[in-house]
Design an enzyme around this catalytic site. Structure first.
Site, PDB file in Angstrom:
ATOM      1  N   GLY A 140       0.806  -1.230   0.000  1.00  0.00           N
ATOM      2  CA  GLY A 140       0.000   0.000   0.000  1.00  0.00           C
ATOM      3  C   GLY A 140       0.831   1.268   0.000  1.00  0.00           C
ATOM      4  N   GLN A 141       0.117   2.420  -0.064  1.00  0.00           N
ATOM      5  CA  GLN A 141       0.816   3.711  -0.111  1.00  0.00           C
ATOM      6  C   GLN A 141       1.712   3.894   1.111  1.00  0.00           C
ATOM      7  OE1 GLN A 141      -1.514   7.199   0.808  1.00  0.00           O
ATOM      8  NE2 GLN A 141       0.126   8.580   0.208  1.00  0.00           N
ATOM      9  N   ASP A 173       1.268  -9.007   1.829  1.00  0.00           N
ATOM     10  CA  ASP A 173       0.089  -8.395   1.214  1.00  0.00           C
ATOM     11  C   ASP A 173      -0.672  -9.481   0.458  1.00  0.00           C
ATOM     12  OD1 ASP A 173      -0.351  -5.000   0.497  1.00  0.00           O
ATOM     13  OD2 ASP A 173      -1.770  -6.545  -0.134  1.00  0.00           O
ATOM     14  N   ILE A 174      -1.852  -9.119  -0.017  1.00  0.00           N
ATOM     15  CA  ILE A 174      -2.716 -10.130  -0.659  1.00  0.00           C
ATOM     16  C   ILE A 174      -2.104 -10.606  -1.980  1.00  0.00           C
ATOM     17  CG2 ILE A 174      -4.128  -8.428  -1.899  1.00  0.00           C
ATOM     18  CD1 ILE A 174      -6.144 -10.966  -0.277  1.00  0.00           C
ATOM     19  N   ARG A 175      -1.244  -9.780  -2.591  1.00  0.00           N
ATOM     20  CA  ARG A 175      -0.561 -10.191  -3.820  1.00  0.00           C
ATOM     21  C   ARG A 175       0.947  -9.988  -3.659  1.00  0.00           C
ATOM     22  NH1 ARG A 175      -5.125  -8.163  -5.587  1.00  0.00           N
ATOM     23  NH2 ARG A 175      -4.435  -6.006  -5.300  1.00  0.00           N
ATOM     24  N   ASP A 187      -3.425 -13.431   2.879  1.00  0.00           N
ATOM     25  CA  ASP A 187      -4.801 -12.910   2.879  1.00  0.00           C
ATOM     26  C   ASP A 187      -5.168 -12.713   4.345  1.00  0.00           C
ATOM     27  OD1 ASP A 187      -8.106 -14.165   1.838  1.00  0.00           O
ATOM     28  OD2 ASP A 187      -7.455 -12.419   3.002  1.00  0.00           O
ATOM     29  N   TYR A 238     -15.328   3.625   5.505  1.00  0.00           N
ATOM     30  CA  TYR A 238     -13.920   3.566   5.919  1.00  0.00           C
ATOM     31  C   TYR A 238     -13.751   4.239   7.284  1.00  0.00           C
ATOM     32  CZ  TYR A 238      -9.049   5.178   5.986  1.00  0.00           C
ATOM     33  OH  TYR A 238      -7.756   5.474   6.351  1.00  0.00           O
ATOM     34  N   LYS A 277     -12.735   2.673  10.913  1.00  0.00           N
ATOM     35  CA  LYS A 277     -11.577   3.161  11.658  1.00  0.00           C
ATOM     36  C   LYS A 277     -11.977   3.563  13.087  1.00  0.00           C
ATOM     37  CE  LYS A 277      -8.269   2.394   8.872  1.00  0.00           C
ATOM     38  NZ  LYS A 277      -7.224   1.439   9.263  1.00  0.00           N
ATOM     39  N   ILE A 332      -1.657  11.488   3.618  1.00  0.00           N
ATOM     40  CA  ILE A 332      -0.204  11.293   3.576  1.00  0.00           C
ATOM     41  C   ILE A 332       0.299  11.516   2.159  1.00  0.00           C
ATOM     42  CG2 ILE A 332       1.657   9.613   3.810  1.00  0.00           C
ATOM     43  CD1 ILE A 332       0.302   8.549   6.282  1.00  0.00           C
TER      44      ILE A 332
END
Ligand code: VAH
Length: 313
Positions: free
Chosen positions: A9-10, A32-34, A47, A136, A140, A166
């Site tokens: 991710g970012q 990560d998932i991939r 996963d 989202y 959170k 960010i």
């Protein structure tokens, strides 16, 4: 070892490198998932909605700290609310339970300014009322309360920051409402015009990636007795609007052009505060941002010019 969930991710992709610099290449497990195209260290496909897979990784590497950076963000999350809730919460429940059962010593949980809603006017304080407008943000806010619960009931040492938007040069964001503030630099450096999906005067809380990384590790390294907030700390870097960041860019790239075409993300941005009061973080564990808007702009432009091989010979 330190486990990072959401390493593609970012934030996760930058955090992995930052943590490897601190703890050593062999001590940070990215997942990560991939699988990424070019892993830069230990990387496991995971996963995180599967509790057994999370537990297996924690045991395999003797994980002592977990950074949970996997989630579907504000804008993308609105496309399928129940799936967003399910993924954001199930992954975190797995982290919480695996941490509790395996004696993981510390957990980092990223929250967001997205937990604030229309009950907060311009300034969000540490204990402002939370009525998040996005799934989202709802997930959170729920995650913050689960963090507090697992700390109080089971003693799991979970620490959390409400990240502003960010901005960094190392990675592209995905599905966020603050993502315009990253895209704008890429367009400016490539000499392209930028069409902004928010109105020119939409001021939002933001933070440069280096300050976000510094705050994260400073919080995680602080002595437990200094942590007075077990839901999530407000964190502020700077606040600016699209027109202000465009003006900052134009000081270096005078010809840069911006147009405005607000879309559904305008309503999300309008539900968020413009300023964050992070006095508690400053008091408890010495938080101080180092970057101003112009300092961030200078660094973003010089780094992206290198990335696009546009450095002036
Ligand atoms: C988003 N960048 O836009 C994320 C973040 C503060 C915003 O949560 O959804």
């Amino acid at each position: 070892s330190v486990l990072v969930i959401g390493a593609n991710g970012q934030i996760g992709s930058v955090l992995v490198e930052y943590l490897r610099g601190i703890y050593g290449l062999g001590k940070v497990v990215a997942t990560d998932i991939r699988m990424p195209e070019f892993p830069t260290g230990i990387f496991e496909q995971l996963d995180a909605t599967n509790a057994g897979e999370v537990a297996a990784i924690v045991r395999k590497y003797g994980v002592t700290q977990i950074y949970h950076l996997a989630a579907i963000l504000s804008a993308k999350g609105e496309q399928d609310p129940l799936r967003t809730w399910q993924i954001n919460m199930q992954t975190y429940f797995n982290v919480l339970e695996v941490a509790r059962e395996n004696g993981v010593s510390k957990v980092f949980y990223p929250s967001s300014i997205a937990v604030f809603g229309d009950r907060v006017d311009a300034l969000a304080e540490q204990w402002s009322y939370l009525d998040p407008a996005t799934v989202y943000g709802i997930s959170k806010a729920a995650g913050e309360n689960w963090s507090n619960y697992y700390f109080k009931r089971y003693g799991v040492d979970i620490r959390s920051l409400r990240y502003p938007g960010i901005i960094g040069h190392q990675s592209m964001p995905g599905g966020g409402t603050t993502d315009y503030a990253v895209d704008i630099y890429h367009k400016a450096v490539k000499g392209e015009a930028f069409e902004c999906f928010l109105k020119p005067e939409t001021t939002l809380p933001m933070i440069y990636i280096s300050d976000a990384m510094d705050a994260t590790v400073r919080l995680m390294e602080a002595p437990a007795e200094k942590i007075s907030v077990r839901t999530s700390y407000n964190l502020a870097g700077m606040s600016f609007s699209p027109q202000e960041i465009a003006q900052s860019i134009q000081k270096i790239i005078p010809g840069f052009d911006i147009t405005y075409k607000p879309d559904f993300r305008q309503a999300i941005a309008d539900s968020w505060p413009q300023e964050i009061d992070d006095a508690q973080a400053r008091k408890d564990w010495g938080w101080r941002p180092a970057y101003s808007l112009d300092k961030m702009t200078e660094e973003m432009i010089s780094e992206l010019r290198k990335k696009y091989h546009l450095v002036k010979s």
